[in-house]
Design an enzyme around this catalytic site. Structure first.
Site, mmCIF file in Angstrom:
data_model
loop_
_atom_site.group_PDB
_atom_site.id
_atom_site.type_symbol
_atom_site.label_atom_id
_atom_site.label_comp_id
_atom_site.label_asym_id
_atom_site.label_seq_id
_atom_site.Cartn_x
_atom_site.Cartn_y
_atom_site.Cartn_z
ATOM 1 N N ASN A 54 178.646 36.617 20.712
ATOM 2 C CA ASN A 54 178.522 35.495 19.782
ATOM 3 C C ASN A 54 177.868 35.981 18.498
ATOM 4 O O ASN A 54 177.090 36.932 18.511
ATOM 5 C CB ASN A 54 177.643 34.409 20.429
ATOM 6 C CG ASN A 54 177.464 33.195 19.535
ATOM 7 O OD1 ASN A 54 178.420 32.740 18.892
ATOM 8 N ND2 ASN A 54 176.260 32.657 19.477
ATOM 9 N N ASN B 63 184.624 33.777 9.807
ATOM 10 C CA ASN B 63 184.400 34.984 10.618
ATOM 11 C C ASN B 63 185.676 35.398 11.330
ATOM 12 O O ASN B 63 185.977 36.590 11.439
ATOM 13 C CB ASN B 63 183.266 34.749 11.627
ATOM 14 C CG ASN B 63 181.911 34.855 10.974
ATOM 15 O OD1 ASN B 63 181.443 35.948 10.673
ATOM 16 N ND2 ASN B 63 181.293 33.708 10.703
ATOM 17 N N HIS C 162 175.441 34.511 15.339
ATOM 18 C CA HIS C 162 174.575 33.374 15.011
ATOM 19 C C HIS C 162 173.874 33.648 13.673
ATOM 20 O O HIS C 162 173.371 34.757 13.455
ATOM 21 C CB HIS C 162 173.548 33.145 16.127
ATOM 22 C CG HIS C 162 172.719 31.931 15.888
ATOM 23 N ND1 HIS C 162 173.189 30.649 16.097
ATOM 24 C CD2 HIS C 162 171.458 31.792 15.411
ATOM 25 C CE1 HIS C 162 172.249 29.780 15.779
ATOM 26 N NE2 HIS C 162 171.197 30.443 15.356
ATOM 27 N N GLY D 94 186.264 28.991 10.245
ATOM 28 C CA GLY D 94 186.834 30.253 10.729
ATOM 29 C C GLY D 94 186.775 31.391 9.731
ATOM 30 O O GLY D 94 187.641 32.270 9.757
ATOM 31 N N MET E 143 181.178 25.926 18.680
ATOM 32 C CA MET E 143 179.957 25.126 18.819
ATOM 33 C C MET E 143 179.871 24.421 20.172
ATOM 34 O O MET E 143 179.739 23.191 20.243
ATOM 35 C CB MET E 143 179.885 24.111 17.665
ATOM 36 C CG MET E 143 179.755 24.770 16.322
ATOM 37 S SD MET E 143 178.407 25.983 16.309
ATOM 38 C CE MET E 143 178.180 26.230 14.571
HETATM 39 C C1 GAR Z 1 178.812 30.972 11.365
HETATM 40 O O1 GAR Z 1 177.749 30.987 10.437
HETATM 41 C C2 GAR Z 1 178.321 31.335 12.753
HETATM 42 O O2 GAR Z 1 177.314 32.291 12.741
HETATM 43 C C3 GAR Z 1 177.800 29.990 13.215
HETATM 44 O O3 GAR Z 1 178.782 29.096 12.808
HETATM 45 C C4 GAR Z 1 179.317 29.543 11.555
HETATM 46 C C5 GAR Z 1 180.817 29.472 11.625
HETATM 47 O O4 GAR Z 1 181.368 29.759 10.368
HETATM 48 N N1 GAR Z 1 177.597 29.970 14.643
HETATM 49 C C6 GAR Z 1 176.597 29.322 15.218
HETATM 50 O O5 GAR Z 1 175.800 28.626 14.606
HETATM 51 C C7 GAR Z 1 176.504 29.480 16.730
HETATM 52 N N2 GAR Z 1 175.340 28.879 17.232
HETATM 53 P P1 GAR Z 1 182.912 30.130 10.237
HETATM 54 O O6 GAR Z 1 183.693 29.031 10.956
HETATM 55 O O7 GAR Z 1 183.174 30.108 8.769
HETATM 56 O O8 GAR Z 1 183.116 31.479 10.861
#
Ligand code: GAR
Length: 187
Positions: free
Chosen positions: A107, A14, A109, A12, A90
């Site tokens: 979203n 982001n 990515h 989390g 995810m």
């Molecule tokens: C992030 O890098 C996001 O872009 C990716 O998961 C990570 C979550 O990090 N999302 C994907 O790969 C979606 N297909 P976080 O939990 O530290 O925010």
């Protein structure tokens, strides 16, 4: 002020960037709910620390995706949520949520889509030995990391970069790009 929900499955960071931006007045919205599909994930602690209500569910306890999403939808409606930001969630979004939030789910990515969709996009780019990868923010449709692109930013992979270095560079860009993009969308 727009009421939003953030969906996350893991650490989390982001989600935290979005929380911090609202506190610092850089993002004009209220985070009304965290939806998490992984009991015990770090993002739940982050919600608690900022007094954000969290709906934590185990999808396997529901008989279908439609039933699982109907439960989420009930909570979103109760909290009058108008917009959903996926932040490391995810799981594919199904018809139940897509039809109720058409054009209102985005979203983030960690690649320049359409390159490297799916899991471990950072590892995929690193292993492919590309010189440039990046971050994409896009509207969500029924596909995996598909849907109209809203914003992208490139990240260079230097010769000496380890996978960890690349992850750190991507995260730095993600946190800024997500906040700036959401801020533009909410104007
Ligand atoms: C992030 O890098 C996001 O872009 C990716 O998961 C990570 C979550 O990090 N999302 C994907 O790969 C979606 N297909 P976080 O939990 O530290 O925010």
């Amino acid at each position: 002020m727009k009421k939003i929900a953030v969906f996350a499955s893991g650490s989390g960071t982001n989600f935290q960037a979005i929380i911090d931006a609202t506190k610092e007045g850089k993002l004009d919205c209220e985070i009304s709910l965290l939806v998490c599909d992984q009991p015990g994930a770090k993002c739940i602690e982050r919600a608690e620390q900022s007094s954000i209500p969290a709906l934590v569910l185990s999808p396997k306890e529901f008989t279908s995706k439609a039933e699982y999403e109907a439960r989420i939808l009930q909570e979103l409606e109760e909290k009058q949520v108008e917009f959903i930001a996926l932040a490391g969630y995810m799981r594919l979004i199904g018809k139940t949520l897509l039809s109720s939030f058409e054009g209102k789910i985005v979203n983030i990515h960690p690649s320049l889509l359409p390159s490297f969709p799916g899991k471990d996009a950072i590892g995929q780019a690193f292993d492919a030995k590309v010189k440039v990868t990046g971050v994409t923010i896009h509207y969500v449709d029924e596909g995996m990391d598909t849907g109209p692109i809203i914003a992208q930013e490139a990240v260079k992979i230097d010769e000496m970069d380890t996978r960890y270095d690349l992850q750190k560079k991507i995260q730095k860009v993600e946190h800024q790009l997500y906040v700036n993009t959401l801020s533009n969308l909410f104007q």
